[in-house]
Scaffold this motif. Sequence first.
Motif, PDB file in Angstrom:
ATOM      1  N   ASN A  52       0.834  -1.196   0.000  1.00  0.00           N
ATOM      2  CA  ASN A  52       0.000   0.000   0.000  1.00  0.00           C
ATOM      3  C   ASN A  52       0.872   1.249   0.000  1.00  0.00           C
ATOM      4  OD1 ASN A  52      -2.477  -1.386   0.131  1.00  0.00           O
ATOM      5  ND2 ASN A  52      -2.242  -1.651   2.331  1.00  0.00           N
ATOM      6  N   CYS A  53       0.314   2.304  -0.551  1.00  0.00           N
ATOM      7  CA  CYS A  53       1.005   3.587  -0.576  1.00  0.00           C
ATOM      8  C   CYS A  53       0.856   4.264   0.780  1.00  0.00           C
ATOM      9  CB  CYS A  53       0.403   4.465  -1.670  1.00  0.00           C
ATOM     10  SG  CYS A  53       1.139   6.109  -1.761  1.00  0.00           S
ATOM     11  N   HIS A  56      -1.076   7.659   0.281  1.00  0.00           N
ATOM     12  CA  HIS A  56      -2.189   7.599  -0.673  1.00  0.00           C
ATOM     13  C   HIS A  56      -3.205   8.723  -0.473  1.00  0.00           C
ATOM     14  CE1 HIS A  56      -5.782   6.119  -2.756  1.00  0.00           C
ATOM     15  NE2 HIS A  56      -4.891   5.642  -3.606  1.00  0.00           N
ATOM     16  N   ASP A  57      -3.554   9.035   0.752  1.00  0.00           N
ATOM     17  CA  ASP A  57      -4.554  10.066   1.014  1.00  0.00           C
ATOM     18  C   ASP A  57      -4.034  11.479   0.764  1.00  0.00           C
ATOM     19  OD1 ASP A  57      -6.358   8.108   1.705  1.00  0.00           O
ATOM     20  OD2 ASP A  57      -5.948   8.259   3.859  1.00  0.00           O
ATOM     21  N   ASP A  58      -2.731  11.634   0.594  1.00  0.00           N
ATOM     22  CA  ASP A  58      -2.122  12.956   0.389  1.00  0.00           C
ATOM     23  C   ASP A  58      -1.307  13.035  -0.900  1.00  0.00           C
ATOM     24  OD1 ASP A  58      -3.050  14.047   2.866  1.00  0.00           O
ATOM     25  OD2 ASP A  58      -1.512  12.884   3.904  1.00  0.00           O
ATOM     26  N   VAL A  68      -2.322   9.927  -9.064  1.00  0.00           N
ATOM     27  CA  VAL A  68      -3.771  10.118  -8.997  1.00  0.00           C
ATOM     28  C   VAL A  68      -4.388   9.902 -10.380  1.00  0.00           C
ATOM     29  CG1 VAL A  68      -5.595  11.788  -8.521  1.00  0.00           C
ATOM     30  CG2 VAL A  68      -3.595  11.683  -7.028  1.00  0.00           C
TER      31      VAL A  68
END
Length: 173
Positions: A52-53, A56-58, A68
Motif C-alpha cells: 500500500n502507498c 495515498h490520502d495525500d 492520482v
Amino acid sequence: MTPPVTLPSLTDDCSQCAALCCVAYPFDADEDFALLKRADTPCPNLSDSCLNCAIHDDLLPKGFGGCVAYQCAGAGQRVTQDLFDGETWRDDPDLLEHMTYALRVLRPIHEALLLLQEASHLPIPDSAKRQGRFLMAALCPEDAKSVHDFEDPEVQDALADVPAYLQSLATFL
C-alpha cells in the motif's frame, strides 16, 4: 462471423494487484511526481509491511498527481492474479521484473479493449461493430496464461490496428 468475446475486467482493482504501477514505471521529478525513480524500482512511498502507498490520502499535496491520474484498466490485477496466480514480487523478488514487464505489455491491450468497448456503444454501422469485435477477440487470446500469449504477432497486430479503427469511426459520428 466474429466469435463472442469475453473481456477481462477493465476496471482497476488495486486490492487484487501487487502495486505494479508503483514499481514498473519511472518517475521524473516534475509537476506529476515529487521524486525521480527508475523503472522496475519500488516507489519509496510503498509501505514496508504491505503493498500500500503510505501517502495515498495525500498524493496531490505531496506532488504525486501522476499517481492520482494513472489508470491501468484492470491490467495490474490481471497480471497479478491471472498470470502470476496471486504471487507478488514482494514475496518473491525474482518476480519483480517479470511482473512489471507483463504490466507494460498488458496495459496498452487493456486500454485498447476499454476504448473498443466504449466504441461498441456508438451509433455505428454493423460492419464497423463487427470489425471492433474482431479486434477485441484478437486482443483476448483464449486460455492466455503467460505474457508471451499477449506478445503473439496476431495480438500485437490487432493492437496496432486499434488507433486506425477508432479514427475510422469519426466518419459515422
